[in-house]
Design a protein around this motif. Structure first.
Motif, PDB file in Angstrom:
ATOM      1  N   SER A  91       0.832  -1.209   0.000  1.00 45.05           N
ATOM      2  CA  SER A  91       0.000   0.000   0.000  1.00 45.05           C
ATOM      3  C   SER A  91       0.862   1.253   0.000  1.00 45.05           C
ATOM      4  N   ILE A  92       1.920   1.233   0.799  1.00 46.91           N
ATOM      5  CA  ILE A  92       2.829   2.380   0.853  1.00 46.91           C
ATOM      6  C   ILE A  92       3.503   2.574  -0.508  1.00 46.91           C
ATOM      7  N   ALA A  93       3.908   1.484  -1.149  1.00 42.50           N
ATOM      8  CA  ALA A  93       4.559   1.576  -2.463  1.00 42.50           C
ATOM      9  C   ALA A  93       3.611   2.202  -3.484  1.00 42.50           C
ATOM     10  N   ARG A  94       2.352   1.756  -3.520  1.00 42.87           N
ATOM     11  CA  ARG A  94       1.381   2.327  -4.459  1.00 42.87           C
ATOM     12  C   ARG A  94       1.129   3.799  -4.147  1.00 42.87           C
ATOM     13  N   PHE A  95       1.011   4.115  -2.867  1.00 44.87           N
ATOM     14  CA  PHE A  95       0.789   5.495  -2.438  1.00 44.87           C
ATOM     15  C   PHE A  95       1.949   6.382  -2.875  1.00 44.87           C
ATOM     16  N   CYS A  96       3.151   5.930  -2.656  1.00 48.22           N
ATOM     17  CA  CYS A  96       4.324   6.738  -3.003  1.00 48.22           C
ATOM     18  C   CYS A  96       4.523   6.846  -4.517  1.00 48.22           C
ATOM     19  N   GLN A  97       4.155   5.814  -5.267  1.00 43.30           N
ATOM     20  CA  GLN A  97       4.265   5.887  -6.731  1.00 43.30           C
ATOM     21  C   GLN A  97       3.297   6.918  -7.295  1.00 43.30           C
ATOM     22  N   ALA A  98       2.153   7.096  -6.642  1.00 45.88           N
ATOM     23  CA  ALA A  98       1.188   8.098  -7.096  1.00 45.88           C
ATOM     24  C   ALA A  98       1.729   9.503  -6.871  1.00 45.88           C
ATOM     25  N   SER A  99       2.597   9.660  -5.918  1.00 46.37           N
ATOM     26  CA  SER A  99       3.295  10.914  -5.574  1.00 46.37           C
ATOM     27  C   SER A  99       2.398  12.160  -5.620  1.00 46.37           C
ATOM     28  N   ILE A 100       1.345  12.125  -4.852  1.00 54.84           N
ATOM     29  CA  ILE A 100       0.464  13.285  -4.716  1.00 54.84           C
ATOM     30  C   ILE A 100       0.851  13.966  -3.398  1.00 54.84           C
ATOM     31  N   ALA A 101       1.424  15.149  -3.498  1.00 54.04           N
ATOM     32  CA  ALA A 101       2.027  15.823  -2.344  1.00 54.04           C
ATOM     33  C   ALA A 101       1.081  15.992  -1.163  1.00 54.04           C
ATOM     34  N   ASN A 102      -0.170  16.359  -1.405  1.00 55.92           N
ATOM     35  CA  ASN A 102      -1.089  16.640  -0.299  1.00 55.92           C
ATOM     36  C   ASN A 102      -1.946  15.448   0.097  1.00 55.92           C
ATOM     37  N   ALA A 103      -1.695  14.302  -0.497  1.00 48.36           N
ATOM     38  CA  ALA A 103      -2.504  13.120  -0.206  1.00 48.36           C
ATOM     39  C   ALA A 103      -2.107  12.496   1.127  1.00 48.36           C
ATOM     40  N   THR A 104      -3.001  11.685   1.655  1.00 45.34           N
ATOM     41  CA  THR A 104      -2.695  10.923   2.869  1.00 45.34           C
ATOM     42  C   THR A 104      -3.084   9.464   2.650  1.00 45.34           C
ATOM     43  N   LEU A 105      -2.393   8.605   3.338  1.00 43.66           N
ATOM     44  CA  LEU A 105      -2.691   7.177   3.313  1.00 43.66           C
ATOM     45  C   LEU A 105      -3.003   6.752   4.735  1.00 43.66           C
ATOM     46  N   LEU A 106      -4.157   6.163   4.939  1.00 42.88           N
ATOM     47  CA  LEU A 106      -4.518   5.652   6.253  1.00 42.88           C
ATOM     48  C   LEU A 106      -4.257   4.154   6.277  1.00 42.88           C
ATOM     49  N   ILE A 107      -3.399   3.749   7.172  1.00 43.83           N
ATOM     50  CA  ILE A 107      -3.179   2.325   7.417  1.00 43.83           C
ATOM     51  C   ILE A 107      -4.058   2.000   8.620  1.00 43.83           C
ATOM     52  N   PRO A 108      -5.113   1.231   8.390  1.00 45.09           N
ATOM     53  CA  PRO A 108      -6.080   1.008   9.469  1.00 45.09           C
ATOM     54  C   PRO A 108      -5.491   0.197  10.628  1.00 45.09           C
ATOM     55  N   LYS A 109      -6.109   0.368  11.766  1.00 45.47           N
ATOM     56  CA  LYS A 109      -5.717  -0.378  12.963  1.00 45.47           C
ATOM     57  C   LYS A 109      -5.946  -1.864  12.709  1.00 45.47           C
ATOM     58  N   TRP A 121       4.541  13.861   2.066  1.00 49.75           N
ATOM     59  CA  TRP A 121       5.952  14.168   2.316  1.00 49.75           C
ATOM     60  C   TRP A 121       6.703  12.977   2.879  1.00 49.75           C
ATOM     61  N   TYR A 122       5.979  12.005   3.459  1.00 46.65           N
ATOM     62  CA  TYR A 122       6.617  10.801   3.998  1.00 46.65           C
ATOM     63  C   TYR A 122       7.392  10.081   2.896  1.00 46.65           C
TER      64      TYR A 122
END
Length: 155
Positions: A91-109, A121-122
Motif C-alpha cells: 500500500s505504501i509503495a502504491r501510495f508513493c508511486q502516485a506521488s500526490i504531495a497533499n494526499a494521505t494514506l490511512l493504514i487502518p488499525k 511528504w513521507y
C-alpha cells in the motif's frame, strides 16, 4: 536480518525489540528480486566466489539458521502478521508511486498495529539518501559555520 527474508526479519525484529509497526515501515528503493539476479550468474562463478569467501558463507548460514529457529519459536500468529506487513508495504509503495504531495494514506488499525496516517511528504522523506538528509539538517542550522560532509558517490 537476512535480506532474502527481509519482511520476516523486520517483523521478528519488531517483536523482539517491542517496536510498533510504524517503526519498521519503509519505502522500497533500488531493490531487485534475488531469483532474477541468480539466473544471470554462471554456476562456476558462484562456486568460485563461495570457495574464496568461506567466512561470509559461514556467517550467512549461521544467521539464516538463527532466523528460522526464532521464526519457528514465534508462534502461529507470525505468518499472518508477515502477510499483513507485506500488504501494508505494498500500500505504501502504491501510495508513493502516485506521488500526490497533499494526499494521505490511512493504514487502518489491526491486531498488529495502531492506525497510522502517512502524508505525501513521507514518501519524499523516506526516499531520500542519508547524505541528502544530513545536508538538510546542516542547512537548517542558521548562523553556524558547519562544513558539509564530502560527497561520496553511491552513498
Amino acid at each position: 536480518m537476512v535480506v532474502e527474508y527481509f519482511h520476516e526479519s523486520l517483523v521478528l525484529l519488531r517483536r523482539l525489540m517491542c517496536w510498533t509497526m510504524e517503526d519498521i515501515l519503509y519505502v522500497k528503493r533500488n531493490a531487485n528480486e534475488y531469483e532474477e539476479k541468480d539466473k544471470h550468474i554462471e554456476p562456476r562463478l558462484v562456486e568460485n566466489f563461495r570457495r574464496h569467501n568461506v567466512p561470509d558463507y559461514v556467517l550467512y548460514y549461521h544467521y539464516n539458521r538463527t532466523l528460522w529457529r526464532k521464526i519457528a519459536a514465534a508462534g502461529d500468529g507470525f505468518w499472518p502478521e508477515v502477510r499483513h506487513f507485506d500488504g501494508v508495504i505494498d500500500s505504501i509503495a502504491r501510495f508513493c508511486q502516485a506521488s500526490i504531495a497533499n494526499a494521505t494514506l490511512l493504514i487502518p488499525k489491526s491486531q498488529w498495529n495502531d492506525a497510522v496516517t502517512l502524508h505525501g511528504w513521507y514518501c519524499e522523506k523516506m526516499s531520500k539518501r542519508i547524505y541528502d538528509d544530513l545536508t538538510d539538517i546542516y542547512e537548517a542550522m542558521p548562523g553556524q559555520v558547519i562544513k558539509k560532509p564530502p560527497y561520496v558517490p553511491g552513498c
